[in-house]
Design an enzyme around this catalytic site. Structure first.
Site, short mmCIF file in Angstrom:
data_model
loop_
_atom_site.label_atom_id
_atom_site.label_comp_id
_atom_site.label_asym_id
_atom_site.label_seq_id
_atom_site.Cartn_x
_atom_site.Cartn_y
_atom_site.Cartn_z
N CYS A 137 1.24 -1.13 0.02
CA CYS A 137 -0.02 0.06 -0.12
C CYS A 137 1.14 1.26 0.03
O CYS A 137 1.76 1.28 0.76
CB CYS A 137 -0.84 0.09 1.16
SG CYS A 137 -1.59 1.55 1.69
N CYS B 80 1.13 2.81 3.36
CA CYS B 80 1.71 2.48 4.30
C CYS B 80 3.22 2.24 4.18
O CYS B 80 4.13 2.44 5.18
CB CYS B 80 1.20 0.73 4.30
SG CYS B 80 -0.23 0.47 5.15
N ASP C 13 0.33 16.57 0.07
CA ASP C 13 0.02 15.96 -1.18
C ASP C 13 0.90 16.25 -2.15
O ASP C 13 1.30 17.40 -2.46
CB ASP C 13 -1.51 16.39 -1.72
CG ASP C 13 -2.05 15.46 -2.68
OD1 ASP C 13 -2.89 14.68 -2.21
OD2 ASP C 13 -1.61 15.37 -3.75
N HIS D 105 -3.14 0.27 8.66
CA HIS D 105 -3.83 0.33 7.27
C HIS D 105 -5.62 0.08 7.59
O HIS D 105 -5.81 -0.79 8.32
CB HIS D 105 -3.33 -0.71 6.68
CG HIS D 105 -3.94 -0.78 5.25
ND1 HIS D 105 -3.79 0.25 4.16
CD2 HIS D 105 -5.22 -1.62 4.65
CE1 HIS D 105 -4.39 -0.16 3.25
NE2 HIS D 105 -5.27 -1.24 3.42
N ASN E 204 -12.45 10.72 0.23
CA ASN E 204 -13.04 10.26 -0.65
C ASN E 204 -13.25 8.79 -0.37
O ASN E 204 -12.35 8.22 0.08
CB ASN E 204 -12.29 10.29 -2.19
CG ASN E 204 -12.10 11.84 -2.50
OD1 ASN E 204 -13.07 12.49 -2.45
ND2 ASN E 204 -10.98 12.23 -3.02
N HIS F 290 -6.18 3.39 1.32
CA HIS F 290 -5.66 3.66 2.71
C HIS F 290 -6.36 5.09 3.18
O HIS F 290 -6.14 6.02 2.63
CB HIS F 290 -4.15 3.84 2.58
CG HIS F 290 -3.60 3.95 4.30
ND1 HIS F 290 -2.88 3.18 4.78
CD2 HIS F 290 -3.79 4.84 5.20
CE1 HIS F 290 -2.36 3.27 5.83
NE2 HIS F 290 -3.04 4.36 6.17
N HIS G 9 -7.59 8.15 4.12
CA HIS G 9 -6.71 9.73 4.37
C HIS G 9 -7.77 10.74 4.28
O HIS G 9 -8.89 10.44 3.69
CB HIS G 9 -5.81 9.56 3.34
CG HIS G 9 -6.14 9.64 1.81
ND1 HIS G 9 -6.57 8.02 1.24
CD2 HIS G 9 -6.62 10.47 0.94
CE1 HIS G 9 -6.99 8.44 0.12
NE2 HIS G 9 -7.04 9.64 -0.37
N HIS H 220 -8.23 14.81 3.25
CA HIS H 220 -7.33 15.80 2.68
C HIS H 220 -7.78 17.09 3.44
O HIS H 220 -8.84 17.22 3.79
CB HIS H 220 -7.94 16.07 1.52
CG HIS H 220 -7.74 14.99 0.38
ND1 HIS H 220 -6.82 15.04 -0.60
CD2 HIS H 220 -8.48 13.76 0.27
CE1 HIS H 220 -6.91 13.87 -1.43
NE2 HIS H 220 -7.87 13.06 -0.93
P1 AMP Z 1 -7.78 10.17 -3.17
O1 AMP Z 1 -7.97 10.48 -4.67
O2 AMP Z 1 -8.78 10.76 -2.31
O3 AMP Z 1 -7.40 8.79 -2.73
O4 AMP Z 1 -6.28 10.89 -2.88
C1 AMP Z 1 -4.96 10.51 -2.92
C2 AMP Z 1 -4.23 11.66 -3.05
O5 AMP Z 1 -2.85 11.11 -2.89
C3 AMP Z 1 -4.29 12.41 -4.21
O6 AMP Z 1 -4.46 13.74 -3.94
C4 AMP Z 1 -2.72 12.43 -4.65
O7 AMP Z 1 -2.16 13.29 -5.45
C5 AMP Z 1 -2.02 12.04 -3.42
N1 AMP Z 1 -0.72 11.07 -3.69
C6 AMP Z 1 -0.39 9.99 -4.34
N2 AMP Z 1 0.72 9.65 -4.20
C7 AMP Z 1 1.17 10.50 -3.27
C8 AMP Z 1 2.72 10.54 -2.77
N3 AMP Z 1 3.69 9.52 -3.21
N4 AMP Z 1 2.97 11.38 -1.93
C9 AMP Z 1 2.00 12.28 -1.66
N5 AMP Z 1 0.65 12.25 -2.10
C10 AMP Z 1 0.50 11.54 -2.90
#
Ligand code: AMP
Length: 113
Positions: A4, A7, A30, A46, A86, A97, A99, A101
């Site tokens: 993940c 993770c 982000d 997780h 989301n 995972h 999260h 925002h």
């Molecule tokens: P979601 O679409 O709600 O699942 O959000 C996932 C978020 O993770 C998106 O806003 C991506 O830009 C962010 N994201 C993906 N990979 C990384 C990373 N390596 N470091 C920081 N943010 C990331």
């Protein structure tokens, strides 16, 4: 080992721009910010999405909402902010995972869809 992305970020196997960490929670910037401040706040354990929150695992979610005001203050979000999670296909969740925002630093769109 957990396959993940978040993770791996929590474990330090993938680099991130950390803004906060404690025993239950990790927060980092982000990689594709949608606002001047765009921080992701995640439970260290997780959990796939908000749909999996139960009485048995909600302590980390409660902690996340305790630290959000601290992070917002540290990021200078004195005029308000938005917290979004989301969930699943229709919610356009891309990383499975849980999260949250944290978005701010400008007047955000009134549209949520
Ligand atoms: P979601 O679409 O709600 O699942 O959000 C996932 C978020 O993770 C998106 O806003 C991506 O830009 C962010 N994201 C993906 N990979 C990384 C990373 N390596 N470091 C920081 N943010 C990331």
């Amino acid at each position: 080992m957990c396959d993940c992305l978040f993770c791996k970020i929590i474990a330090g196997d993938i680099p991130s721009s950390k803004v906060y960490e404690d025993d239950l929670v990790y927060a980092f910037r982000d990689i594709q910010p949608m606002a001047p401040v765009h921080v992701l706040i995640v439970p260290k354990t997780h959990l796939p999405s908000a749909d999996g929150v139960t009485a048995a695992n909600s302590a980390s979610v409660a902690r996340i909402f305790e630290v959000i005001p601290q992070i917002a203050k540290a990021e200078g979000l004195t005029n308000g902010y938005r917290v979004i999670t989301n969930c699943g296909e229709d919610g356009c969740q891309s990383v499975k995972h849980l999260h949250f925002h944290l978005l701010g630093g400008k007047k955000l769109s009134e549209k949520l869809d």
